[in-house]
Scaffold this motif. Sequence first.
Motif, mmCIF file in Angstrom:
data_model
loop_
_atom_site.group_PDB
_atom_site.id
_atom_site.type_symbol
_atom_site.label_atom_id
_atom_site.label_comp_id
_atom_site.label_asym_id
_atom_site.label_seq_id
_atom_site.Cartn_x
_atom_site.Cartn_y
_atom_site.Cartn_z
ATOM 1 N N LEU A 104 36.451 27.150 45.912
ATOM 2 C CA LEU A 104 36.977 28.294 45.156
ATOM 3 C C LEU A 104 35.841 29.191 44.681
ATOM 4 O O LEU A 104 35.944 30.418 44.741
ATOM 5 N N VAL A 105 34.766 28.601 44.213
ATOM 6 C CA VAL A 105 33.616 29.385 43.753
ATOM 7 C C VAL A 105 33.089 30.259 44.884
ATOM 8 O O VAL A 105 32.736 31.424 44.680
ATOM 9 N N ARG A 106 33.091 29.715 46.094
ATOM 10 C CA ARG A 106 32.584 30.475 47.247
ATOM 11 C C ARG A 106 33.442 31.699 47.574
ATOM 12 O O ARG A 106 33.005 32.578 48.297
ATOM 13 N N LEU A 107 34.641 31.777 47.035
ATOM 14 C CA LEU A 107 35.453 32.979 47.222
ATOM 15 C C LEU A 107 34.811 34.188 46.552
ATOM 16 O O LEU A 107 34.992 35.317 47.001
ATOM 17 N N ALA A 108 34.082 33.955 45.476
ATOM 18 C CA ALA A 108 33.512 35.060 44.703
ATOM 19 C C ALA A 108 31.991 35.058 44.656
ATOM 20 O O ALA A 108 31.393 36.006 44.163
ATOM 21 N N ALA A 131 39.876 33.838 40.623
ATOM 22 C CA ALA A 131 41.344 33.863 40.548
ATOM 23 C C ALA A 131 41.921 34.983 41.411
ATOM 24 O O ALA A 131 42.903 34.781 42.129
ATOM 25 N N ALA A 132 41.304 36.149 41.358
ATOM 26 C CA ALA A 132 41.801 37.289 42.139
ATOM 27 C C ALA A 132 41.678 37.022 43.641
ATOM 28 O O ALA A 132 42.622 37.262 44.402
ATOM 29 N N LYS A 133 40.530 36.532 44.062
ATOM 30 C CA LYS A 133 40.334 36.235 45.495
ATOM 31 C C LYS A 133 41.248 35.100 45.952
ATOM 32 O O LYS A 133 41.777 35.126 47.050
ATOM 33 N N TYR A 134 41.434 34.103 45.105
ATOM 34 C CA TYR A 134 42.347 33.002 45.427
ATOM 35 C C TYR A 134 43.763 33.534 45.611
ATOM 36 O O TYR A 134 44.456 33.160 46.565
ATOM 37 N N ALA A 135 44.188 34.422 44.719
ATOM 38 C CA ALA A 135 45.541 34.982 44.805
ATOM 39 C C ALA A 135 45.733 35.771 46.101
ATOM 40 O O ALA A 135 46.793 35.705 46.727
ATOM 41 N N VAL A 136 44.702 36.478 46.535
ATOM 42 C CA VAL A 136 44.787 37.277 47.763
ATOM 43 C C VAL A 136 44.616 36.393 49.001
ATOM 44 O O VAL A 136 45.434 36.430 49.921
ATOM 45 N N ASP A 137 43.564 35.592 49.014
ATOM 46 C CA ASP A 137 43.229 34.823 50.218
ATOM 47 C C ASP A 137 44.134 33.622 50.467
ATOM 48 O O ASP A 137 44.393 33.262 51.603
ATOM 49 N N SER A 138 44.594 32.982 49.400
ATOM 50 C CA SER A 138 45.346 31.735 49.566
ATOM 51 C C SER A 138 46.822 31.830 49.218
ATOM 52 O O SER A 138 47.591 30.960 49.600
ATOM 53 N N CYS A 139 47.191 32.850 48.474
ATOM 54 C CA CYS A 139 48.576 32.925 47.994
ATOM 55 C C CYS A 139 49.356 34.084 48.594
ATOM 56 O O CYS A 139 50.513 34.300 48.244
ATOM 57 N N GLY A 140 48.725 34.851 49.462
ATOM 58 C CA GLY A 140 49.442 35.878 50.197
ATOM 59 C C GLY A 140 49.599 37.227 49.521
ATOM 60 O O GLY A 140 50.297 38.090 50.038
ATOM 61 N N LEU A 141 48.963 37.439 48.385
ATOM 62 C CA LEU A 141 49.052 38.759 47.756
ATOM 63 C C LEU A 141 48.155 39.734 48.516
ATOM 64 O O LEU A 141 47.128 39.356 49.061
ATOM 65 N N GLN A 142 48.541 40.987 48.530
ATOM 66 C CA GLN A 142 47.719 41.993 49.192
ATOM 67 C C GLN A 142 46.631 42.525 48.275
ATOM 68 O O GLN A 142 45.556 42.895 48.719
ATOM 69 N N ARG A 143 46.922 42.593 46.995
ATOM 70 C CA ARG A 143 45.938 43.043 46.024
ATOM 71 C C ARG A 143 46.362 42.565 44.640
ATOM 72 O O ARG A 143 47.506 42.177 44.421
ATOM 73 N N HIS A 170 33.342 46.478 30.907
ATOM 74 C CA HIS A 170 34.152 47.087 31.966
ATOM 75 C C HIS A 170 34.187 46.288 33.268
ATOM 76 O O HIS A 170 34.127 46.840 34.352
ATOM 77 N N GLY A 171 34.267 44.980 33.201
ATOM 78 C CA GLY A 171 34.444 44.188 34.410
ATOM 79 C C GLY A 171 33.303 44.265 35.382
ATOM 80 O O GLY A 171 33.505 44.204 36.595
ATOM 81 N N ASN A 172 32.092 44.395 34.876
ATOM 82 C CA ASN A 172 30.965 44.609 35.767
ATOM 83 C C ASN A 172 30.819 43.511 36.814
ATOM 84 O O ASN A 172 30.367 43.782 37.914
ATOM 85 N N GLY A 173 31.221 42.309 36.550
ATOM 86 C CA GLY A 173 31.104 41.250 37.544
ATOM 87 C C GLY A 173 32.312 41.118 38.438
ATOM 88 O O GLY A 173 32.220 40.589 39.543
ATOM 89 N N ALA A 174 33.463 41.597 38.011
ATOM 90 C CA ALA A 174 34.700 41.404 38.775
ATOM 91 C C ALA A 174 35.009 42.571 39.721
ATOM 92 O O ALA A 174 35.996 42.545 40.416
ATOM 93 N N ARG A 175 34.165 43.567 39.739
ATOM 94 C CA ARG A 175 34.386 44.682 40.660
ATOM 95 C C ARG A 175 34.068 44.261 42.088
ATOM 96 O O ARG A 175 33.839 43.099 42.390
ATOM 97 N N ALA A 176 33.989 45.192 42.977
ATOM 98 C CA ALA A 176 33.822 44.930 44.408
ATOM 99 C C ALA A 176 32.631 44.036 44.731
ATOM 100 O O ALA A 176 32.647 43.330 45.721
ATOM 101 N N ARG A 177 31.611 44.029 43.884
ATOM 102 C CA ARG A 177 30.456 43.164 44.141
ATOM 103 C C ARG A 177 30.855 41.702 44.264
ATOM 104 O O ARG A 177 30.235 40.936 44.961
ATOM 105 N N SER A 178 31.878 41.327 43.512
ATOM 106 C CA SER A 178 32.338 39.947 43.541
ATOM 107 C C SER A 178 33.401 39.730 44.604
ATOM 108 O O SER A 178 33.950 38.661 44.719
ATOM 109 N N GLY A 179 33.705 40.754 45.360
ATOM 110 C CA GLY A 179 34.656 40.612 46.450
ATOM 111 C C GLY A 179 36.102 40.780 46.030
ATOM 112 O O GLY A 179 37.004 40.387 46.755
ATOM 113 N N VAL A 180 36.358 41.375 44.873
ATOM 114 C CA VAL A 180 37.735 41.590 44.443
ATOM 115 C C VAL A 180 38.267 42.847 45.112
ATOM 116 O O VAL A 180 37.640 43.894 45.015
ATOM 117 N N PRO A 181 39.391 42.764 45.814
ATOM 118 C CA PRO A 181 39.908 43.949 46.488
ATOM 119 C C PRO A 181 40.440 44.984 45.506
ATOM 120 O O PRO A 181 40.825 44.669 44.426
#
Length: 177
Positions: free
Chosen positions: A37-41, A144-156, A166-177
Amino acid sequence: AIDAARAVQRASLKATLKLTLCDLSDDVVDKKALYDLVRLAHTDKYLKRQLRVLDEAEDESVGPGSVMSAGHDECNDTLVTHGTLQAVLSAIHVVKSGVDGVLGNRFANGFCCVRPPGHHVGRDGRTEDAPTQGFCFFNNVAIAAKYAVDSCGLQRVAVIDFDVHHGNGARARSGVP
């Protein structure tokens, strides 16, 4: 207004997911699955670097009460001690369980109040626009966001971060769509 707030509180307590550190015994949770799971982000390099420090803090020779720096790049704002690894893995397990609970219709919504926090760390550590890593080890929000997209079928997914950074770590750098 106070009565309404109490009614909301009582209703939310009925559907609260309660996970404790004992839920993460080796018999219950597969640590390898959590590392996946960690490797998702995060990069594998970052995961290995963090695990090296976290494992070292768990070493019995260090002893309870000893504090070490997690050594995030040039900044050393994040400290580890015996038990930190368990807390970090608990946080990852809780956010995954929260996603599963919401998407499995066990909960109407989810809010994971976990420590240590995670939302400031980028894909490979401190983000380029942050002077520190905000006491974070792994980005629980991005995981959590990548898991929801990659493993649970959500598109975004939508990440609502009301922190001053302002979510500096959760933006696109972390692979969040």
